[in-house]
Design an enzyme around this catalytic site. Sequence first.
Site, PDB file in Angstrom:
ATOM      1  N   GLU A 120      14.839 -11.092 -38.981  1.00 32.64           N
ATOM      2  CA  GLU A 120      14.307 -12.207 -39.761  1.00 32.64           C
ATOM      3  C   GLU A 120      14.712 -12.133 -41.227  1.00 32.64           C
ATOM      4  O   GLU A 120      15.002 -11.063 -41.762  1.00 32.64           O
ATOM      5  CB  GLU A 120      12.772 -12.236 -39.633  1.00 32.64           C
ATOM      6  CG  GLU A 120      12.315 -12.576 -38.221  1.00 32.64           C
ATOM      7  CD  GLU A 120      10.806 -12.497 -38.050  1.00 32.64           C
ATOM      8  OE1 GLU A 120      10.243 -13.369 -37.385  1.00 32.64           O
ATOM      9  OE2 GLU A 120      10.192 -11.543 -38.568  1.00 32.64           O
ATOM     10  N   CYS A 133      14.820 -12.887 -49.139  1.00 31.31           N
ATOM     11  CA  CYS A 133      14.457 -11.548 -48.668  1.00 31.31           C
ATOM     12  C   CYS A 133      15.204 -11.300 -47.361  1.00 31.31           C
ATOM     13  O   CYS A 133      14.971 -12.002 -46.372  1.00 31.31           O
ATOM     14  CB  CYS A 133      12.948 -11.462 -48.460  1.00 31.31           C
ATOM     15  SG  CYS A 133      12.364  -9.867 -47.847  1.00 31.31           S
ATOM     16  N   CYS A 140      12.381  -0.667 -37.495  1.00 35.95           N
ATOM     17  CA  CYS A 140      12.198   0.266 -38.600  1.00 35.95           C
ATOM     18  C   CYS A 140      11.715   1.602 -38.046  1.00 35.95           C
ATOM     19  O   CYS A 140      11.014   1.639 -37.025  1.00 35.95           O
ATOM     20  CB  CYS A 140      11.188  -0.297 -39.597  1.00 35.95           C
ATOM     21  SG  CYS A 140      11.088   0.613 -41.155  1.00 35.95           S
ATOM     22  N   CYS A 144       5.134   2.587 -41.521  1.00 35.05           N
ATOM     23  CA  CYS A 144       4.098   2.384 -42.533  1.00 35.05           C
ATOM     24  C   CYS A 144       2.938   1.621 -41.893  1.00 35.05           C
ATOM     25  O   CYS A 144       3.127   0.543 -41.321  1.00 35.05           O
ATOM     26  CB  CYS A 144       4.663   1.614 -43.719  1.00 35.05           C
ATOM     27  SG  CYS A 144       5.984   2.502 -44.577  1.00 35.05           S
ATOM     28  N   CYS A 147       2.139  -2.138 -42.579  1.00 33.77           N
ATOM     29  CA  CYS A 147       3.259  -3.072 -42.462  1.00 33.77           C
ATOM     30  C   CYS A 147       3.473  -3.475 -41.010  1.00 33.77           C
ATOM     31  O   CYS A 147       3.711  -2.623 -40.145  1.00 33.77           O
ATOM     32  CB  CYS A 147       4.531  -2.420 -43.025  1.00 33.77           C
ATOM     33  SG  CYS A 147       6.001  -3.450 -42.906  1.00 33.77           S
ATOM     34  N   CYS A 371       4.645 -10.666 -47.419  1.00 37.34           N
ATOM     35  CA  CYS A 371       5.090  -9.274 -47.518  1.00 37.34           C
ATOM     36  C   CYS A 371       4.447  -8.413 -46.442  1.00 37.34           C
ATOM     37  O   CYS A 371       3.228  -8.420 -46.268  1.00 37.34           O
ATOM     38  CB  CYS A 371       4.733  -8.734 -48.908  1.00 37.34           C
ATOM     39  SG  CYS A 371       5.355  -7.074 -49.198  1.00 37.34           S
TER      40      CYS A 371
END
Length: 391
Positions: A120, A133, A140, A144, A147, A371
């Site tokens: 994305e 962005c 990933c 985290c 997130c 975010c």
Amino acid sequence: MTSVVADSLTETKTDSQKPIATRKDGRIDLLGLSREDIRAALKSKGLDEKQAKLRTKQLWHWMYNRGAVAFDGMTDIAKTMRPWLAEHFAISRPEVVTMQISTDGTRKWLLKTDDGYDYEMVFIPDADRGTLCISSQIGCTLNCRFCNTGTMRLVRNLTVGEIVGQIMLARDSLDEWPSKPEGRLLTNVVMMGMGEPLYNFDNVRDALKLVMDGDGIALSRRRITLSTSGVVPMMARAGEEIGVNLAVSLHAVTKAVRDEIVPINKKYGIDELLAACAAYPGVNNARRITFEYVMLKDKNDSEEDAHELVRLLQYYRLPAKVNLIPFNPWPNSPYECSTPERIARFSEIVFNAGISAPVRRTRGQDIMAACGQLKSAAERQSKRDSMITLS
């Protein structure tokens, strides 16, 4: 290049002995190749050195200055050569699965790679800038906890072409060709999408060099920010070889809390990270490091946390800006957002110490573009469908 990609692509050896990926249809994708590699690819298909050098210059201009995706409109290339180019080469764009527009104008694209994986990107318009962005990986590895993207498994790194392709696609959508330095809607790029950019260093570096090239997109390095969660051994190299602005996902000021919410802290602790920030090439008062700090209720948002943040930044003499980010809830998240009053007090303490600490305005929340929320709806739907099938 990962085995996933290699299974679907073959490779052409050029005279520089650097392998260049070939698509399933046998053509070479020019997007993301350096000038040297384009010239070598042209020579591998039969052009002599003089012709390859000339055609490389022309193709570069059409791709990165004019936004061309086909050869038939390249008017300064002989009509007889255009079909030959189309037979052997391609200029790609990412496949768009969906594009959503938020009520605040934010746009989010769900894209698909040639080997079938989703990633994305998000465009955030403001009065004085437009920020894209972009992602560097599919998934990933950092996990985290606050997130949503971090809950995805890592599939593979994005290629140079796939990284640059996000910017090209956004400019297509915003009707920003031919390339021009003034009057752009897309003015800034941030490597803050899916993935950890410093774990895909070579491809990120090569992609950003293409983006900054003065004969093409010509985006200034001052307009590009690379965000890392703290891959300390790669930070100095990023400053030396890429030289863009640095943002660091800090999010906590104590070992216990950062170990919990940003697990890479167990490998590279806060002090080691801040020392690497202080040594980042080119950092000064005119070029500050941005520290991202997500505000989590009763986790990292106390007055004591704010004072400790100030102490750390002053101890390492860091020219810094702290972006305070209200947490954006997502399904099954273990955290809540700090209260507005707590966020305001935290910001006040940092500001009073002479450090900029703006509170980031949440954007694109209605389309899960805010975010920490980049995680494809397609994957979520696929999991739901699988659960229904199993039951």
